[in-house]
Enzyme design. Sequence first.
Site, PDB file in Angstrom:
ATOM      1  N   SER A   1      44.706  41.116  41.775  1.00 20.34           N
ATOM      2  CA  SER A   1      43.278  40.845  41.558  1.00 20.34           C
ATOM      3  C   SER A   1      43.012  39.826  40.452  1.00 20.34           C
ATOM      4  O   SER A   1      41.918  39.286  40.375  1.00 20.34           O
ATOM      5  CB  SER A   1      42.523  42.136  41.252  1.00 20.34           C
ATOM      6  OG  SER A   1      42.867  42.629  39.976  1.00 20.34           O
TER       7      SER A   1
ATOM      8  N   LYS B   1      40.149  43.187  34.441  1.00 27.96           N
ATOM      9  CA  LYS B   1      39.256  42.164  35.001  1.00 27.96           C
ATOM     10  C   LYS B   1      38.796  41.251  33.868  1.00 27.96           C
ATOM     11  O   LYS B   1      39.026  41.512  32.699  1.00 27.96           O
ATOM     12  CB  LYS B   1      38.017  42.792  35.659  1.00 27.96           C
ATOM     13  CG  LYS B   1      38.302  43.821  36.730  1.00 27.96           C
ATOM     14  CD  LYS B   1      38.888  43.240  37.985  1.00 27.96           C
ATOM     15  CE  LYS B   1      39.167  44.344  39.000  1.00 27.96           C
ATOM     16  NZ  LYS B   1      40.368  44.123  39.743  1.00 27.96           N
TER      17      LYS B   1
END
Length: 189
Positions: A45, A96
């Site tokens: 990700s 993230k």
Amino acid sequence: MAEKTPIAPDKNRLWQQLPSLLIVACLALLLRWAVLEPRWIPSGSMLPSLELQDRILVEKISSGLRLTPKRGDVVVFRAPEALVRSGYNPKTALIKRVVGLPGDQLEVSNGQLRRNGLVASEPWLDQTMEYSMEAIEVPQGQLWVLGDNRNASLDSHLWGPLPEENLIGTALWRYWPPARFGPITAKTS
């Protein structure tokens, strides 16, 4: 010929060193618990910035002091409630990039993130976003976080804002593999 006697370890010396060893062990645990924590990257990700199996160091003092990270910081956090409700383990740690702070107006259109009406500068991306996101305002006490691999990231565009109390820390340094050793910056690949 004199008889040799076996040499026994000096038990007194071991007992004298025990307090020093305990202090070192306690300091190491304190460092790991409250200051700097090693982590590894389990998914794609954050490609291309962080690759699968990269090993990183996460600074934890800022989140312990409840300091808000900056836009562009890569943060590690506990799964938000929306993910826990969908079956994620509440102890799961995710990683993230912070793209929105409290009060920021965000939207995704034409493959680009717009922040407060302007196209956000994101040098870490290597592809445009293949989705749209209606305009939102990041609530107080929350962050908007997106993976660098935007089209393959389970992030705020799907589950909403991240409560700041979920933060574990900020990723600062990649220590493995040696070929990519160094600080985690805006463009690490």
